[in-house]
Every structure is written in structure tokens, then in C-alpha cells.
Design a protein around this motif. Structure first.
Motif, PDB file in Angstrom:
ATOM      1  N   PHE A   1       0.833  -1.192   0.000  1.00 39.77           N
ATOM      2  CA  PHE A   1       0.000   0.000   0.000  1.00 39.77           C
ATOM      3  C   PHE A   1       0.877   1.254   0.000  1.00 39.77           C
ATOM      4  O   PHE A   1       0.668   2.182  -0.776  1.00 39.77           O
ATOM      5  CB  PHE A   1      -0.905  -0.023   1.231  1.00 39.77           C
ATOM      6  N   LEU A   2       1.914   1.242   0.855  1.00 39.92           N
ATOM      7  CA  LEU A   2       2.777   2.419   0.957  1.00 39.92           C
ATOM      8  C   LEU A   2       3.550   2.667  -0.335  1.00 39.92           C
ATOM      9  O   LEU A   2       3.666   3.800  -0.782  1.00 39.92           O
ATOM     10  CB  LEU A   2       3.749   2.268   2.136  1.00 39.92           C
ATOM     11  N   ILE A   3       4.102   1.579  -0.924  1.00 44.45           N
ATOM     12  CA  ILE A   3       4.902   1.841  -2.127  1.00 44.45           C
ATOM     13  C   ILE A   3       4.031   2.024  -3.368  1.00 44.45           C
ATOM     14  O   ILE A   3       4.526   2.461  -4.391  1.00 44.45           O
ATOM     15  CB  ILE A   3       5.975   0.758  -2.403  1.00 44.45           C
ATOM     16  N   SER A   4       2.724   1.719  -3.266  1.00 44.64           N
ATOM     17  CA  SER A   4       1.910   1.854  -4.467  1.00 44.64           C
ATOM     18  C   SER A   4       1.797   3.320  -4.889  1.00 44.64           C
ATOM     19  O   SER A   4       1.616   3.601  -6.069  1.00 44.64           O
ATOM     20  CB  SER A   4       0.527   1.266  -4.238  1.00 44.64           C
ATOM     21  N   PHE A   5       1.938   4.248  -3.937  1.00 48.71           N
ATOM     22  CA  PHE A   5       1.832   5.658  -4.310  1.00 48.71           C
ATOM     23  C   PHE A   5       2.948   6.070  -5.261  1.00 48.71           C
ATOM     24  O   PHE A   5       2.678   6.621  -6.328  1.00 48.71           O
ATOM     25  CB  PHE A   5       1.770   6.552  -3.073  1.00 48.71           C
ATOM     26  N   PRO A   6       4.230   5.814  -4.903  1.00 53.63           N
ATOM     27  CA  PRO A   6       5.242   6.113  -5.920  1.00 53.63           C
ATOM     28  C   PRO A   6       5.175   5.201  -7.145  1.00 53.63           C
ATOM     29  O   PRO A   6       5.341   5.668  -8.259  1.00 53.63           O
ATOM     30  CB  PRO A   6       6.569   5.938  -5.175  1.00 53.63           C
ATOM     31  N   VAL A   7       4.916   3.892  -6.925  1.00 50.50           N
ATOM     32  CA  VAL A   7       5.021   2.927  -8.026  1.00 50.50           C
ATOM     33  C   VAL A   7       4.044   3.265  -9.149  1.00 50.50           C
ATOM     34  O   VAL A   7       4.405   3.253 -10.321  1.00 50.50           O
ATOM     35  CB  VAL A   7       4.776   1.494  -7.506  1.00 50.50           C
ATOM     36  N   PHE A   8       2.802   3.604  -8.801  1.00 53.92           N
ATOM     37  CA  PHE A   8       1.815   3.787  -9.860  1.00 53.92           C
ATOM     38  C   PHE A   8       1.788   5.202 -10.420  1.00 53.92           C
ATOM     39  O   PHE A   8       0.865   5.575 -11.134  1.00 53.92           O
ATOM     40  CB  PHE A   8       0.431   3.337  -9.380  1.00 53.92           C
ATOM     41  N   ARG A   9       2.809   5.973 -10.077  1.00 56.87           N
ATOM     42  CA  ARG A   9       2.921   7.251 -10.789  1.00 56.87           C
ATOM     43  C   ARG A   9       3.595   7.054 -12.136  1.00 56.87           C
ATOM     44  O   ARG A   9       3.613   7.941 -12.965  1.00 56.87           O
ATOM     45  CB  ARG A   9       3.703   8.252  -9.946  1.00 56.87           C
TER      46      ARG A   9
ATOM     47  N   ILE B   1      17.704   6.802  -5.578  1.00 57.02           N
ATOM     48  CA  ILE B   1      17.831   7.926  -6.516  1.00 57.02           C
ATOM     49  C   ILE B   1      16.894   7.721  -7.700  1.00 57.02           C
ATOM     50  O   ILE B   1      16.143   8.611  -8.092  1.00 57.02           O
ATOM     51  CB  ILE B   1      19.284   8.047  -7.006  1.00 57.02           C
ATOM     52  N   LEU B   2      16.915   6.507  -8.239  1.00 54.91           N
ATOM     53  CA  LEU B   2      16.082   6.185  -9.401  1.00 54.91           C
ATOM     54  C   LEU B   2      14.620   6.471  -9.111  1.00 54.91           C
ATOM     55  O   LEU B   2      13.913   7.111  -9.905  1.00 54.91           O
ATOM     56  CB  LEU B   2      16.262   4.714  -9.759  1.00 54.91           C
ATOM     57  N   ILE B   3      14.146   5.997  -7.942  1.00 54.69           N
ATOM     58  CA  ILE B   3      12.737   6.172  -7.613  1.00 54.69           C
ATOM     59  C   ILE B   3      12.405   7.654  -7.470  1.00 54.69           C
ATOM     60  O   ILE B   3      11.395   8.140  -7.974  1.00 54.69           O
ATOM     61  CB  ILE B   3      12.396   5.366  -6.350  1.00 54.69           C
ATOM     62  N   PHE B   4      13.318   8.389  -6.822  1.00 50.65           N
ATOM     63  CA  PHE B   4      13.054   9.813  -6.640  1.00 50.65           C
ATOM     64  C   PHE B   4      13.039  10.565  -7.969  1.00 50.65           C
ATOM     65  O   PHE B   4      12.198  11.437  -8.179  1.00 50.65           O
ATOM     66  CB  PHE B   4      14.071  10.431  -5.674  1.00 50.65           C
ATOM     67  N   ILE B   5      13.965  10.189  -8.868  1.00 56.11           N
ATOM     68  CA  ILE B   5      13.967  10.885 -10.165  1.00 56.11           C
ATOM     69  C   ILE B   5      12.670  10.610 -10.904  1.00 56.11           C
ATOM     70  O   ILE B   5      12.032  11.517 -11.435  1.00 56.11           O
ATOM     71  CB  ILE B   5      15.103  10.401 -11.069  1.00 56.11           C
ATOM     72  N   LEU B   6      12.269   9.340 -10.925  1.00 57.14           N
ATOM     73  CA  LEU B   6      11.062   9.002 -11.672  1.00 57.14           C
ATOM     74  C   LEU B   6       9.852   9.717 -11.092  1.00 57.14           C
ATOM     75  O   LEU B   6       8.899  10.021 -11.789  1.00 57.14           O
ATOM     76  CB  LEU B   6      10.839   7.493 -11.676  1.00 57.14           C
ATOM     77  N   LEU B   7       9.894   9.988  -9.764  1.00 56.71           N
ATOM     78  CA  LEU B   7       8.755  10.645  -9.153  1.00 56.71           C
ATOM     79  C   LEU B   7       8.759  12.145  -9.406  1.00 56.71           C
ATOM     80  O   LEU B   7       7.732  12.726  -9.707  1.00 56.71           O
ATOM     81  CB  LEU B   7       8.748  10.381  -7.650  1.00 56.71           C
ATOM     82  N   PHE B   8       9.934  12.756  -9.271  1.00 55.23           N
ATOM     83  CA  PHE B   8       9.929  14.215  -9.246  1.00 55.23           C
ATOM     84  C   PHE B   8      10.479  14.869 -10.506  1.00 55.23           C
ATOM     85  O   PHE B   8      10.161  15.990 -10.823  1.00 55.23           O
ATOM     86  CB  PHE B   8      10.699  14.716  -8.025  1.00 55.23           C
ATOM     87  N   ARG B   9      11.367  14.186 -11.199  1.00 56.22           N
ATOM     88  CA  ARG B   9      11.875  14.770 -12.429  1.00 56.22           C
ATOM     89  C   ARG B   9      12.102  13.667 -13.450  1.00 56.22           C
ATOM     90  O   ARG B   9      13.240  13.329 -13.803  1.00 56.22           O
ATOM     91  CB  ARG B   9      13.178  15.532 -12.168  1.00 56.22           C
TER      92      ARG B   9
END
Lengths: 397, 301
Positions: A169-177, B282-290
């Protein structure tokens, strides 16, 4: 219709105490069978149609046959066969739940190894007694609340499932962006982060030494009743309106959104439910193997599941089950390639690791020439069986 | 100050390696929109080719003699290019019109195939890589010990980067490559042999991975069949960091990632075990924010 719903509710509320009872040692499979009986009685009243009655009886009888088969193997077959049967059930749990995300919802996740790891560690830490933990954690003592807790198998499995679902549930927020292959790489990243954490957080996971001396609580009853439960839940989910929304997302996400489906919500739901069962699968695996360490939960495990669901037919639960059974047994039969052989006059020495070469080649070949898998998107149903039987009878007449 | 200087050199040399490998990812992603999972494993194969041609071996009675590095390294680079070509020809080309996820799965299959074949053929035990003397010298600049390799790596990287930039931005094939990365159908209509260009992309990418692999094998002089996984994923992170599909971005991203990783370990030695997780965070943050990365090309869905 109203009457039907009323009955449904009645029967489901009547189940509650029966499931509770499983905690005091009654094998869950028995509970499940009582449940089935109950559903059957409920169904008798509900199903005025003869067809439904026949189908429910058929399901009941085939479950009974499976139970009989398991009871027979449990007392007569070798421990080796029992082990493979246990693994088969666990693979069924893992692959059908993985299929819910990858096949049904069409989100290419590569993170089930993370979920399994969390489930395995959580349940193992809960069932180990404080004394066992003291012996196992030699580098650093285990952190405070965990060192006193010792639960029985079912609650610890359920907690493991819930913890895993919470993580999902927690990681789904970043993952599904993100979508598509980026989703694949982000889930892969989370899988690796969990593994790195398991290797380094010594006071929780005992680091790279892993957990040893976990009690072997997983039996055929436990693994198969969970497998049956998982399959029933997931098939029910796929056939419900939730499942249709998930399939709509798979076919065309933009169109689904335009039709008013909250795509994020359904993707998250699939992800969380899948994680719950993967956590439980991980817990069952931990209590089958009795030792776990971070190396067990590398990307290789995800790869195996991927082969299962792709070979079985992406999106078909029937395919996943067939794939899991073939994989669990095929993996054992392929040992043949790793043993030394004398064929004709040629001596072939033992080749350790050959199985995985064959498996990876298999995945490539399936993707190149046989992309539909064994079943495609076909699902097993009693209608299909009866149709086939009906035809056959007509032919013989 | 000395420590800082030393870490800076370390970071730059590690970053150069990531940059070399990242370019292969970014070029392939540019033309095919495919994350080539097998790229790191291609790199692994290159180190084994270099290893066997440096030490010599005998196979079915044929004896291949030891070769000096200036023969064996080019052999490795060329053969790895050929491997990249074969991989594209037989595993990816038949799927040109298939859904992208199918190609991605095939790439994962190829990656595992190479790793497991490596385990069967080369054995799982790590082999020590015989670093040629030229790259193993150690000299001092004001009490700071430097291995000649940590200067060779950025130099060699620069040379190969220059060659790649020339190829991509100054030649006809490079123009075709960039045209395909915008749109794969129009160049076809304009008479560009798309398959030839895609093959060329794989050959160039794999050869650069070979250069990176050989340098990596000399820097951490131990090779094993699973060594390609981590640098591969980190190089992919570098490619995303720089803006995937952009060759300059991949080079910058690689350098940034190498510096971040080295300085993280230097600043927080207690958390050194988590260094492999850094790239992913880093990868996750980049994909999220930039999601467009440093060089900011538009990210396709």
C-alpha cells in the motif's frame, strides 16, 4: 434477488466462528470443507437452477478428490514427493497472486520477491520462540518488541500477509505514478532495496546469516488449504466488477479512465491483494524450508514466477495454476540434465546449473513463438467441461 | 583535503564506468524504447573474453596463446559487439511489432540466459583478473596514493565518449539513429534501413559496455558470471538520471551517480552496506519528481 442476498449474508456471518476455530489446531482444510458444506447448503437454497447445483457439486467433489489425494500422499508418499507437493501449492499461491497484477491488471511489476521476503521474515520472526531468537541472533540481539513475541502459525501468517499488504500500500503511491517499463524498473528497485535492507538491518533480520531453525510448520494441509483459498478468492475477484475494472485497465488505461474507472484505486487494490497472498506464500515457504536468508529472495525468484505466469498464459488464473504445477515438477525432472549420463558411447559429465539455462531459454522461446502461453486467456469453468462431455456423449451415441 | 581529493578521483573513475555502460542503455532505449536488461550481462561476457584472451586457454585441443592486452582488449570489444548484434537479430528483431512488455520479458530472459550460461560454462567461482602492468602502477601526488588506472579510466572514457558523440551527432548513421528515436516509421518511409541502424546501435552500445566491463574488471580485479547485474542496474539508473535517450545525459548521469555513491560511502561509513540501495532510491526519486532527467527530454509513457 433480495432473498438471495439475505441468504448470502447469513451464510457468510455463520462462517466466522468456524474460521476462528482453526487457531486451536484444527487443520484449516477441514474448516474450509465445513465452509464449503455451508456454502453448498446456502447454495442449495439459492440455486434454484439445476445447473448451479451441478456446478457446486462438481467443485465440491473435485475438492474432495484433492483432499483424498493429499491424505493418501501424506501417509504413503516419500518426503521428497511431499516436499514437491508443498512447493507446488506455494507456487500456486505466488503465481496466481502475481498474475493478478501482471496478467489481469496489466501492470508489469517485478517486485514479488520483495513481498515474499517481507512475508517470510515477518512470519518467521513471529513463530520463533524468544529462546530460539537468542541463539540465532549472534551478531546483534534482536530489537525490543520482537524478542518476546511468539505466536502460533495462523496468526503469524495472517500478520505477515497484512504487513506485506501494508508495505505494498505504501509503495503503491510512488510505483503507480509511472507506467509500463518504468513501473517494472521501479518495482525491481523496491525489490532490491528490501533485499539490501534484509542484508544490513542485522538487529531485525540477522543480516546475511539469515534466520535458521524455523519450525517446519508448513504441511500439505496448510499449504494446500491456503492455495485453494487463494485461488477461490482471486477467481472470485477477477469475475467481480472489480476484476472487470482491472481488465479494462489492462486493455486500455486511458479508455478505462474515460469510462469513470479510478485507475489508481484499482491498480493499488490489485497490488495490495497480490502482496497479501505473496506475503503468506513467503511465510509458508519460510516454514517449509526452515532457513531463510536474503539470497533466497533475489530477482531470480521473481523470474521463476514470471516464467510460470507467462508459460501458463498471462491473465489466466487457470494458466497460472497449470504453470505452477508444471514448474514445480518440471524443475525436479530437469535435474536429469544436471546429472552425469552415458548416452551411446558418449559420456556426458554432470552440469550443475543447466536447469536455469534451459528455463531462461524456454522463456525466450515462449516469448518468440508462443506468446499466448498454454491457456492464453482461457479460464477453466464447469460449463466448458459439461459442453465437452456433452459433445463426447453425443458423438458416442 | 587529501581524502576529499582521493574520493573525488575514485568517484570520477567509477562514474566514468557507469557512463560507458549507461550509453548502451540509453542508445538502445532511444531507438527501440526497450530497457535492455541483458546489457549488464553483455558486459560480463566481455570481461570473460578479455580474461581468456589475456591468460590463454585450450579448447578441444586448440591452444590459444596468451595475448598482450593491446590485442586481447580489442578482440573482446569486437566480439562483444558481435554478441550484441546476434542478441538483437535473434531475440529482439522477431518481436519488432510485439507489445513492448513482451520484448522486455524477452530481454529479461536473455539476461538470465547469459548469466546462467556463464555459470555453466565459466563456473561460479570468481576469477582474478590479470591487470596489465601499465594499468596497475601506483604513484603519489603530495601523499595522495593514486593508481594509474583511476586516471586511465576517465581518459579512456573521454576518448570513447568523443567517438560516440561524433558517431551520433556528425555522421549519417547517427542522424538516422536520432531520427528513429523520434519516430520509427517515418525514417523507414524516407529510405532509411531501420534494421541496419538498430543493429549498429546494439553493436556500438555493446562495444562500449565491453570497454566499461574491461575497465571495471581491472578496477575490481575479480570477475564472476553474476557481476553484470549490479553495474547494469546502476548504469540504467544513470541513464534515467541523465534523461533516457540522451547520450550526453547518460554520460553526465553516470558521473553524478558515481560521485554520489563514493561520497555516500565516504561520509557515512556505517551505512556502507546500503550503497547498492542508493542507486535505486535515486532512481525512484527521479522518476517521481523529475522523470525527464537532467537533460530533460520528454519521457514517453
Amino acid at each position: 434477488m433480495v432473498v438471495k442476498r439475505e441468504r448470502d449474508r447469513e451464510s457468510s456471518s455463520g462462517l466466522q466462528p468456524r474460521i476462528e476455530r482453526a487457531r486451536d489446531g484444527t487443520p484449516t482444510i477441514l474448516v474450509l470443507f465445513r465452509t464449503c458444506k455451508f456454502v453448498l447448503i446456502g447454495g442449495l437454497v439459492i440455486a434454484m437452477k439445476r445447473e448451479n447445483l451441478v456446478k457446486i457439486t462438481a467443485t465440491f467433489l473435485s475438492l474432495l478428490a484433492l483432499l483424498g489425494f493429499l491424505k493418501w500422499t501424506n501417509s504413503y508418499a516419500s518426503p521428497y514427493i511431499v516436499q514437491i507437493l508443498n512447493l507446488t501449492a506455494i507456487y500456486i499461491i505466488l503465481s496466481t497472486s502475481y498474475n493478478l497484477v501482471n496478467g489481469v491488471t496489466g501492470q508489469f511489476s517485478l517486485g514479488p520477491n520483495a513481498f515474499m521476503a517481507i512475508g517470510a521474515y515477518a512470519s518467521a520472526l513471529l513463530t520463533m520462540t524468544p529462546a530460539e531468537k537468542e541463539i540465532t541472533f549472534i551478531i546483534e540481539p534482536i530489537i525490543s518488541p520482537l524478542d518476546k513475541i511468539a505466536l502460533t502459525f495462523l496468526p503469524s501468517l495472517l500478520i505477515a500477509g497484512v504487513v506485506t499488504a501494508l508495505f505494498a500500500f505504501l509503495i503503491s503511491f510512488p510505483v503507480f505514478r509511472v507506467r509500463g517499463d518504468y513501473l517494472a524498473i521501479v518495482t525491481l528497485g523496491f525489490g532490491e532495496i528490501v533485499r539490501v535492507f534484509a542484508t544490513n538491518a542485522t538487529s531485525i533480520t540477522n543480516g546475511s546469516l539469515g534466520l535458521k531453525g524455523i519450525k517446519q510448520l508448513t504441511s500439505l494441509w496448510w499449504s494446500w488449504s491456503w492455495a485453494i483459498f487463494t485461488v477461490f478468492c482471486l477467481v472470485g475477484l477477477v469475475q467481480s466488477s472489480y476484476g472487470r475494472a482491472m481488465k479494462a485497465i489492462r486493455e486500455d488505461e486511458t479508455a478505462a479512465q474515460a469510462m469513470g474507472i479510478n485507475t489508481f484505486r484499482y491498480k493499488m487494490l490489485a497490488f495490495v491483494i497480490s502482496a497479501f497472498f505473496q506475503g503468506i506464500g513467503g511465510g509458508l515457504l519460510a516454514h517449509l524450508l526452515t532457513t531463510i536468508d536474503p539470497k533466497l529472495f533475489t530477482f531470480l525468484f521473481t523470474f521463476n514466477l514470471l516464467i510460470i505466469i507467462v508459460a501458463g498464459g498471462l491473465g489466466s488464473m487457470t494458466g497460472s495454476v497449470i504453470g505452477a504445477v508444471i514448474f514445480a515438477w518440471g524443475f525436479e525432472f530437469l535435474r536429469w540434465f544436471e546429472e552425469p549420463h552415458q548416452i551411446g558411447g558418449v559420456f556426458i559429465p554432470e552440469i550443475p546449473g543447466m536447469r536455469m539455462v534451459i528455463f531462461s531459454l524456454l522463456l525466450i522461446l515462449i516469448m518468440l513463438f508462443f506468446r499466448r502461453g498454454i491457456t492464453g486467456r482461457w479460464e477453466f469453468s464447469w460449463d466448458w467441461v459439461f459442453n465437452k462431455l456433452g459433445k463426447k456423449i453425443r458423438v458416442t451415441n | 583535503m587529501e581524502v576529499f581529493f582521493q574520493q573525488l578521483i575514485n568517484g570520477v573513475s567509477l562514474g566514468s564506468l557507469y557512463a560507458l555502460i549507461a550509453i548502451g542503455y540509453t542508445m538502445v532505449y532511444g531507438v527501440l524504447r526497450l530497457i535492455n536488461f541483458a546489457h549488464g550481462d553483455i558486459m560480463m561476457v566481455s570481461t570473460y573474453i578479455a580474461f581468456f584472451s589475456l591468460t590463454g586457454f585450450s579448447l578441444f585441443g586448440f591452444i590459444v596463446p596468451q595475448m598482450p592486452w593491446y590485442v586481447s582488449f580489442p578482440i573482446s570489444i569486437v566480439l562483444t559487439g558481435v554478441l550484441g548484434f546476434l542478441m538483437e537479430r535473434f531475440a529482439y528483431r522477431p518481436l519488432r511489432n510485439a507489445p513492448r512488455i513482451s520484448v522486455l520479458m524477452t530481454a529479461i530472459g536473455v539476461s538470465f540466459f547469459l548469466e546462467n550460461l556463464g555459470l555453466v560454462v565459466f563456473g561460479g567461482r570468481p576469477k582474478g583478473f590479470p591487470t596489465p602492468g601499465l594499468f596497475a602502477e601506483i604513484f603519489y601526488v603530495k601523499d595522495v596514493a593514486l593508481s594509474s588506472l583511476s586516471l586511465w579510466i576517465p581518459l579512456i572514457t573521454l576518448i570513447f565518449l568523443g567517438a560516440t558523440f561524433f558517431l551520433v551527432y556528425r555522421t549519417k548513421s547517427g542522424i538516422a539513429m536520432r531520427a528513429i528515436s523520434r519516430d520509427i516509421e517515418t525514417p523507414q518511409l524516407m529510405g532509411i534501413d531501420v534494421n541496419r541502424i538498430i543493429s549498429l546501435t546494439f553493436i556500438v552500445g555493446s562495444s562500449l559496455a565491453a570497454v566499461g566491463g574491461i575497465l571495471l574488471a581491472m578496477r575490481y580485479p575479480q570477475i564472476n558470471p553474476l557481476m553484470g547485474i549490479m553495474p547494469g542496474i546502476k548504469a540504467f539508473t544513470a541513464a534515467v538520471l541523465g534523461g533516457i535517450g540522451n547520450v550526453v545525459g547518460a554520460a553526465l548521469g553516470g558521473l553524478t551517480l558515481g560521485l554520489i555513491e563514493i561520497f555516500f560511502v565516504a561520509l557515512f561509513p556505517d551505512f556502507a552496506g546500503y550503497r547498492d540501495a542508493i542507486a535505486f532510491i535515486i532512481l525512484i526519486f527521479i522518476l517521481l519528481f523529475r522523470p525527464n532527467g537532467i537533460m530533460g527530454e520528454k519521457l514517453p509513457d
